[in-house]
Scaffold this active site. Structure first.
Site, mmCIF file in Angstrom:
data_model
loop_
_atom_site.group_PDB
_atom_site.id
_atom_site.type_symbol
_atom_site.label_atom_id
_atom_site.label_comp_id
_atom_site.label_asym_id
_atom_site.label_seq_id
_atom_site.Cartn_x
_atom_site.Cartn_y
_atom_site.Cartn_z
ATOM 1 N N GLU A 47 0.843 -1.189 0.000
ATOM 2 C CA GLU A 47 0.000 0.000 0.000
ATOM 3 C C GLU A 47 0.886 1.249 0.000
ATOM 4 O OE1 GLU A 47 -3.375 1.844 3.058
ATOM 5 O OE2 GLU A 47 -1.664 0.725 3.857
ATOM 6 N N ASN A 107 -7.281 6.016 -1.856
ATOM 7 C CA ASN A 107 -6.185 5.088 -1.578
ATOM 8 C C ASN A 107 -6.397 3.915 -2.533
ATOM 9 O OD1 ASN A 107 -4.346 3.262 -0.497
ATOM 10 N ND2 ASN A 107 -4.782 3.826 1.618
ATOM 11 N N LYS A 124 -9.661 1.706 -1.883
ATOM 12 C CA LYS A 124 -9.872 1.226 -0.518
ATOM 13 C C LYS A 124 -11.227 1.660 0.052
ATOM 14 C CE LYS A 124 -7.298 1.172 3.900
ATOM 15 N NZ LYS A 124 -6.026 1.637 4.502
ATOM 16 N N GLU A 143 -6.489 8.842 7.501
ATOM 17 C CA GLU A 143 -7.001 8.354 6.216
ATOM 18 C C GLU A 143 -8.419 8.855 5.954
ATOM 19 O OE1 GLU A 143 -6.099 4.445 4.612
ATOM 20 O OE2 GLU A 143 -4.961 4.025 6.441
ATOM 21 N N CYS A 169 -4.909 -2.998 3.063
ATOM 22 C CA CYS A 169 -4.642 -2.776 4.479
ATOM 23 C C CYS A 169 -5.834 -3.089 5.373
ATOM 24 C CB CYS A 169 -4.132 -1.351 4.689
ATOM 25 S SG CYS A 169 -3.335 -1.095 6.304
ATOM 26 N N ASN A 194 0.273 -0.728 5.436
ATOM 27 C CA ASN A 194 1.197 0.035 6.274
ATOM 28 C C ASN A 194 0.600 -0.006 7.671
ATOM 29 O OD1 ASN A 194 3.057 2.484 4.537
ATOM 30 N ND2 ASN A 194 1.645 1.134 3.459
#
Length: 303
Positions: A47, A107, A124, A143, A169, A194
């Site tokens: 990611e 993302n 994402k 995020e 993730c 991450n």
């Protein structure tokens, strides 16, 4: 016809805030060449593989955030990665921050085939963290501030002689992610992450970060009869320790390859997509055993 091939997972060590994209791309190309030398048909990167994990910093300046995003793919800086893939005849998966022409922020991850052509894209859906500055934290996890929730669903793509799905993730922690991909026929799920070693809202869970990573991926693979590869950006990055733990998991839930470091590292395993039938024809035979009429609470409105 055999559907066996060698799959590579290319873990990345830390990327500094001032490290240019060209440096990250050069590191990935080196790992790609190592993967190819081991016979790999595809290599999976983490990611946000082109930059440091920038959601750890709070800012109200849009320009300071937009500099971490890619406005085109491939770009001049990432084109060498695509060129290397075409030269070597190896596919790859890449996670990055995407800024669309309409000004939307995602993302994102893409799947690229052996010719250097983008074969699939995912954005994402399960965004973790918070939206506003929380100064009590040793680092932020913004995020929800810097990305929109993905708008592409959980697509499954025809690639590598089978069906390939993607997630990113935090998605891996949600069983719904895996089930939707499984229902879509995915035989291989590729993902990057991450993940901090320290979790500020619940520090009593810090010692479980590696365990929960493996638990999520193993359960998702087993309960849906598919292969899975989860690839870390790892190591001490801008004052934050990220877990490694890159793994390749069989449809039985068994880990068949695991990274040994928190730096740049390639692991490989031979994947046979026909092995998905071991689970899908038996314990998790969806057509025979699922009872979806009793699962309505799963998709009920929030709260």
């Amino acid at each position: 016809m055999s559907r066996k091939f060698v799959l590579a997972a290319a873990q990345l060590g830390p990327i500094a805030a001032d490290e240019p994209r060209s440096s990250a791309v050069a590191r990935m190309i080196a790992l790609m060449r190592e993967a190819k030398a081991r016979g790999a048909r595809v290599v999976v990167f983490p990611e946000l593989a082109l930059t440091t994990f920038f959601p750890r910093w709070y800012t109200e300046d849009p320009a300071q955030i937009d500099r971490w995003f890619e406005t085109e793919m491939p770009s001049a800086e990432t084109q060498p990665l695509f060129d290397a893939a075409a030269e070597l005849g190896i596919g790859f998966h890449l996670g990055y921050a995407e800024l669309t022409p309409e000004g939307r922020h995602f993302n994102t991850a893409i799947l690229v085939d052996e010719t250097g052509r983008i074969a699939g894209k995912y954005r994402k859906i399960h965004l973790p963290g918070h939206r506003e500055h929380e100064p009590w934290r040793p680092f932020q996890h913004l995020e929800k501030r810097y990305f929109e929730k993905g708008d592409l669903g959980f697509p499954v793509f025809d690639a590598l002689g089978g069906k390939v799905g993607m997630c990113i993730c935090n998605d891996r922690r949600w069983p719904e992610t895996w089930r939707v991909l499984g229902l879509g026929g995915a035989e291989l799920v590729v993902l990057g992450y991450n993940t901090p070693l320290h979790y500020p809202p619940a520090p009593e869970h810090d010692h479980l970060q590696y365990f929960h990573n493996e638990l999520s991926v193993q359960a998702g693979a087993y309960q849906n009869g598919l292969w899975a590869v989860a690839v870390a950006k790892a190591g001490h990055e801008e004052g934050c320790d990220l877990i490694g733990g890159t793994i390749i998991v069989a449809p039985t839930g068994e880990i068949i390859a695991r990274a040994a470091t928190v730096g740049d590292e390639v692991i490989t395993a031979t994947v046979d997509l026909d092995r998905c039938a071991e689970i899908r024809s038996n314990v998790f035979n969806f057509a025979l055993h699922r009872e979806p009429e009793d699962y309505r609470a799963i998709t009920a409105p929030r709260g």
